[in-house]
Write an enzyme that holds these catalytic residues in place. Structure first.
Site, PDB file in Angstrom:
ATOM      1  N   SER A   1      33.451  39.900  44.372  1.00  0.00           N
ATOM      2  CA  SER A   1      34.156  38.617  44.344  1.00  0.00           C
ATOM      3  C   SER A   1      33.224  37.502  44.802  1.00  0.00           C
ATOM      4  O   SER A   1      32.177  37.752  45.408  1.00  0.00           O
ATOM      5  CB  SER A   1      35.349  38.704  45.297  1.00  0.00           C
ATOM      6  OG  SER A   1      35.965  37.448  45.446  1.00  0.00           O
ATOM      7  N   SER A   2      33.628  36.265  44.504  1.00  0.00           N
ATOM      8  CA  SER A   2      32.926  35.097  45.056  1.00  0.00           C
ATOM      9  C   SER A   2      33.774  34.388  46.107  1.00  0.00           C
ATOM     10  O   SER A   2      33.361  33.349  46.635  1.00  0.00           O
ATOM     11  CB  SER A   2      32.604  34.106  43.930  1.00  0.00           C
ATOM     12  OG  SER A   2      31.733  34.689  43.002  1.00  0.00           O
TER      13      SER A   2
ATOM     14  N   GLY B   1      37.667  28.859  41.984  1.00  0.00           N
ATOM     15  CA  GLY B   1      36.644  28.357  41.069  1.00  0.00           C
ATOM     16  C   GLY B   1      35.621  29.393  40.649  1.00  0.00           C
ATOM     17  O   GLY B   1      34.505  29.022  40.248  1.00  0.00           O
ATOM     18  N   GLY B   2      35.960  30.693  40.745  1.00  0.00           N
ATOM     19  CA  GLY B   2      35.015  31.717  40.279  1.00  0.00           C
ATOM     20  C   GLY B   2      33.672  31.553  40.952  1.00  0.00           C
ATOM     21  O   GLY B   2      33.575  31.434  42.185  1.00  0.00           O
TER      22      GLY B   2
ATOM     23  N   THR C   1      41.977  30.907  41.300  1.00  0.00           N
ATOM     24  CA  THR C   1      42.100  31.544  42.586  1.00  0.00           C
ATOM     25  C   THR C   1      42.702  30.440  43.416  1.00  0.00           C
ATOM     26  O   THR C   1      42.785  29.302  42.946  1.00  0.00           O
ATOM     27  CB  THR C   1      40.665  31.933  43.060  1.00  0.00           C
ATOM     28  OG1 THR C   1      40.173  32.940  42.185  1.00  0.00           O
ATOM     29  CG2 THR C   1      40.586  32.385  44.490  1.00  0.00           C
TER      30      THR C   1
ATOM     31  N   ARG D   1      41.313  43.177  48.350  1.00  0.00           N
ATOM     32  CA  ARG D   1      40.810  43.062  46.986  1.00  0.00           C
ATOM     33  C   ARG D   1      41.392  44.203  46.147  1.00  0.00           C
ATOM     34  O   ARG D   1      41.556  45.328  46.653  1.00  0.00           O
ATOM     35  CB  ARG D   1      39.293  43.169  47.031  1.00  0.00           C
ATOM     36  CG  ARG D   1      38.563  43.019  45.714  1.00  0.00           C
ATOM     37  CD  ARG D   1      38.632  41.628  45.197  1.00  0.00           C
ATOM     38  NE  ARG D   1      37.604  41.374  44.188  1.00  0.00           N
ATOM     39  CZ  ARG D   1      37.620  40.312  43.388  1.00  0.00           C
ATOM     40  NH1 ARG D   1      38.594  39.418  43.459  1.00  0.00           N
ATOM     41  NH2 ARG D   1      36.658  40.121  42.509  1.00  0.00           N
TER      42      ARG D   1
ATOM     43  N   ASN E   1      42.409  36.534  39.449  1.00  0.00           N
ATOM     44  CA  ASN E   1      41.180  36.283  38.693  1.00  0.00           C
ATOM     45  C   ASN E   1      41.393  35.045  37.817  1.00  0.00           C
ATOM     46  O   ASN E   1      41.503  33.952  38.341  1.00  0.00           O
ATOM     47  CB  ASN E   1      40.714  37.483  37.870  1.00  0.00           C
ATOM     48  CG  ASN E   1      39.298  37.253  37.363  1.00  0.00           C
ATOM     49  OD1 ASN E   1      38.546  36.509  37.979  1.00  0.00           O
ATOM     50  ND2 ASN E   1      38.924  37.848  36.253  1.00  0.00           N
TER      51      ASN E   1
ATOM     52  N   THR F   1      43.850  35.665  44.657  1.00  0.00           N
ATOM     53  CA  THR F   1      43.581  35.459  43.218  1.00  0.00           C
ATOM     54  C   THR F   1      44.205  36.521  42.337  1.00  0.00           C
ATOM     55  O   THR F   1      44.454  37.650  42.771  1.00  0.00           O
ATOM     56  CB  THR F   1      42.051  35.444  42.966  1.00  0.00           C
ATOM     57  OG1 THR F   1      41.808  35.022  41.630  1.00  0.00           O
ATOM     58  CG2 THR F   1      41.406  36.789  43.198  1.00  0.00           C
TER      59      THR F   1
ATOM     60  N   ASP G   1      35.732  41.157  36.922  1.00  0.00           N
ATOM     61  CA  ASP G   1      34.759  40.799  37.962  1.00  0.00           C
ATOM     62  C   ASP G   1      33.737  41.915  38.214  1.00  0.00           C
ATOM     63  O   ASP G   1      32.774  41.720  38.949  1.00  0.00           O
ATOM     64  CB  ASP G   1      35.470  40.433  39.275  1.00  0.00           C
ATOM     65  CG  ASP G   1      35.771  38.934  39.347  1.00  0.00           C
ATOM     66  OD1 ASP G   1      35.315  38.193  38.465  1.00  0.00           O
ATOM     67  OD2 ASP G   1      36.460  38.515  40.288  1.00  0.00           O
TER      68      ASP G   1
HETATM   69  N1  GLY Z   1      38.132  36.479  40.599  1.00  0.00           N
HETATM   70  C1  GLY Z   1      37.261  35.557  41.155  1.00  0.00           C
HETATM   71  C2  GLY Z   1      36.552  36.082  42.359  1.00  0.00           C
HETATM   72  O1  GLY Z   1      37.085  36.905  43.068  1.00  0.00           O
HETATM   73  O2  GLY Z   1      35.441  35.705  42.588  1.00  0.00           O
END
Ligand code: GLY
Length: 579
Positions: free
Chosen positions: A448-449, A469-470, A377, A102, A397, A395, A419
């Site tokens: 992050s998701s 998809g965030g 992503t 990340r 983002n 990603t 984020d």
């Molecule tokens: N940028 C989207 C995530 O990492 O959740």
């Protein structure tokens, strides 16, 4: 839903509506099958690179890394060198491990850096400025994973990406249309115009797309390893780009970047083991937490798409996302109560106020008390014949990140700083809110998701999945997992079936058109579920993009999500196409 997320969805809906096809359950496209392994990703060219690596004797780790580098060339909206990602790995001996690459906040970042003097968020600063960029982690992560677990060398694994960038590839409709509709945002950055237009004119389908600067950056990485990115010419170009636009990333930030090896989140669900990404992702924790809340209920008997099962899932999502806002952040900086959040006992307590007949109100669902102590992503899934499996999500983002190519280096920069929770309780681009746990601090990783996930049965990988998809990444992954385990769906049905999403705040349910039949919708509304927002699920639209691989008795099945232009391929097919 935030405005930008809504615009993005609406934009895709309007622009690609001519390519509509239904995704009603039962008419899903077929998954591919191969007995030598399988790769599924958002880019057919990147998938082919991975499948060829398997055909040439590489393992799933080699294939995932080669696919990752190829995605940086063939799927630039999310594949990247200038972003970050997570990889969850199952090794043939049963070991599971996760690599966290990340992005991190630069050393000069500060808690209120996106606020004005009145303490209000400055619009666009965390998404569309040089300050939006986190220190990239992808190159460190991919090379660390390859060095530790790969079978092939860097030269072999990176060469296909270099060839695709240097010799170019023919643009399909998907990519040509993506570049064309972002001409305005690229226009702000001459280096982005140089890459994503054909000498100033929009690229058209069928034209050759060559990325010479990116090929040279990849060659430097191939030759010097991590130093080819974090030091020398590439680092100089990145820091010069920062200085041109008032960004914060310094040579010291780049030199100090390291990927981290992490223990995956592990949970169980109806006799299966769930292995997923720990913080700084919220994905693994929320996935296990929601499955724990749902496990006591007989979802299979309720049936896919029944109001009863959807109500249960929405209520689990509401509670898990409320906890995300309060408790989740980079565990290296904040004491995330991981063990508690993923325990079955906590799920039982957290779900004790579930009412089978009535929707809760998000405003009443605070974060659970812990006992003391984009949309853009992309996801790739890989399994090999020796029993290794990799779930990889990466990603920039938002789509094309900060839309800013590093001049002379040819790669896009992320806008991952969005984020972080730039201001307590103020939504980010995905409408997610956060607090202290995810506040900006120098060197910290933003929450992050991303939910790269491996489902194991009897210690062996059964399913590899995940999604872009965030905020919808986690619920997309949840639904694919439940479709397989609860509803016994084939991989193709599990990936294709219509999806829905709730994230606590805002208190609304996004759903693909065919997810709720009219009588299901009426039942949900009668229980008090508000704002059911339909999103047509067609090619280029819908919720998530879960390119997945599953092991079945007959071999390895691969399924590219039919919502987009990805592909699955096994080494058998790759061998044929290479002949
Ligand atoms: N940028 C989207 C995530 O990492 O959740």
């Amino acid at each position: 839903m935030s405005t930008s997320f809504a615009n993005r969805l609406n934009g895709s809906i309007l622009l690609i509506s001519s390519m509509f096809f239904g995704l009603a359950h039962g008419v899903a496209p077929k998954a591919l099958i191969d007995d030598g392994g399988m790769v599924a990703s958002r880019s057919a060219l990147a998938t082919e690179v991975g499948a060829q690596i398997l055909a040439d004797g590489g393992n799933a780790i080699d294939a995932a890394v080669a696919t990752g580098f190829a995605l940086a060339v063939t799927y630039p909206s999310a594949g990247n060198l200038g972003g970050g990602g997570f990889m969850v790995i199952h090794l043939a001996d049963g070991t599971v491990i996760a690599n966290d690459h990340r992005e991190r906040a630069p050393g000069a970042a500060s808690k209120d850096m996106f606020l004005d003097e009145e303490g209000q968020l400055v619009k666009g600063l965390s998404t569309a400025s040089h300050l939006a960029v986190g220190v990239p982690g992808t190159v460190a992560g991919l090379l660390d994973v390859l060095a530790r677990y790969g079978r092939l060398d860097r030269k072999r694994v990176m060469q296909p990406a270099i060839d695709l960038a240097a010799k170019g590839f023919v643009l399909d409709r998907d990519l040509a249309a993506q570049f064309a509709r972002r001409q305005d945002v690229f226009a702000k950055h001459p280096a982005s115009v140089a890459v994503f237009t054909n000498e100033g004119a929009p690229y058209r389908m069928g034209e050759l797309f060559v990325q010479t600067d990116l090929a040279n950056t990849l060659r430097r990485i191939q030759k010097h390893g991590k130093a080819g990115f974090y030091e020398g010419e590439t680092a100089d170009l990145l820091v010069a780009e920062m200085q041109r636009g008032g960004g914060l990333i310094s040579h010291q930030d780049l030199l100090g970047y390291q990927s981290s090896w992490r223990e995956p989140i592990r949970g169980t669900y109806r006799g299966h083991e769930i292995v997923s990404m720990p913080p700084p992702s919220s994905g693994g924790i929320l996935l296990v937490q929601m499955l724990n809340m749902l496990e006591p209920y007989d979802i299979a008997s309720m049936g896919y798409g029944s109001a009863q099962s959807i109500h249960l899932m929405i209520e689990a999502e509401r509670r898990a996302y409320a906890d995300r806002a309060e408790h989740l952040g980079d565990a290296d900086f904040y004491p995330v109560p991981i063990k508690e959040l993923i325990s079955k006992e906590y799920a039982t307590k957290r779900f004790a106020n579930f009412d089978a007949k009535r929707a809760s109100i998000s405003a009443d669902i605070g974060a659970g008390e812990i006992p003391a102590e984009s949309l853009e992503t992309t996801h790739a899934s890989v399994m090999d014949k020796d029993g290794n499996a990799v779930a990889y999500t990466t990603t920039l983002n938002l789509s094309y990140g900060a839309k800013m190519v590093v001049a002379g280096a040819g790669f896009l920069l992320n806008n991952e700083m969005d984020d972080f929770s730039a201001k307590e309780n103020s939504p980010n681009a995905f409408g997610l809110i956060g607090r202290k746990a995810n506040a900006i601090e120098p060197g910290k990783r933003m929450l992050s998701s991303m939910t790269p996930t491996i489902v194991r049965k009897d210690g062996k990988p059964l399913l590899v999945t995940g999604s872009p998809g965030g905020s919808t990444i986690i619920t997309t992954t949840l639904q694919v997992v439940m479709n397989v385990i609860d509803h016994g769906m084939s991989l193709s049905d599990a990936v294709s079936s219509p999806r829905f999403h709730h994230q606590w705040q805002p208190d609304r349910v996004m759903h693909e058109t065919y997810a709720f039949s009219p009588d299901t919708q009426a039942l949900l509304e009668s229980m008090g579920h508000k704002q059911l927002i339909a999103i047509p699920a067609f090619y280029g639209g819908g919720i998530g993009d879960a390119n997945s691989v599953m092991h079945i008795d007959q071999g390895f099945q691969g399924m590219a999500d039919p919502r987009n232009a990805g592909a699955a391929m096994g080494p058998g097919r790759a061998q044929r196409s290479a002949q």
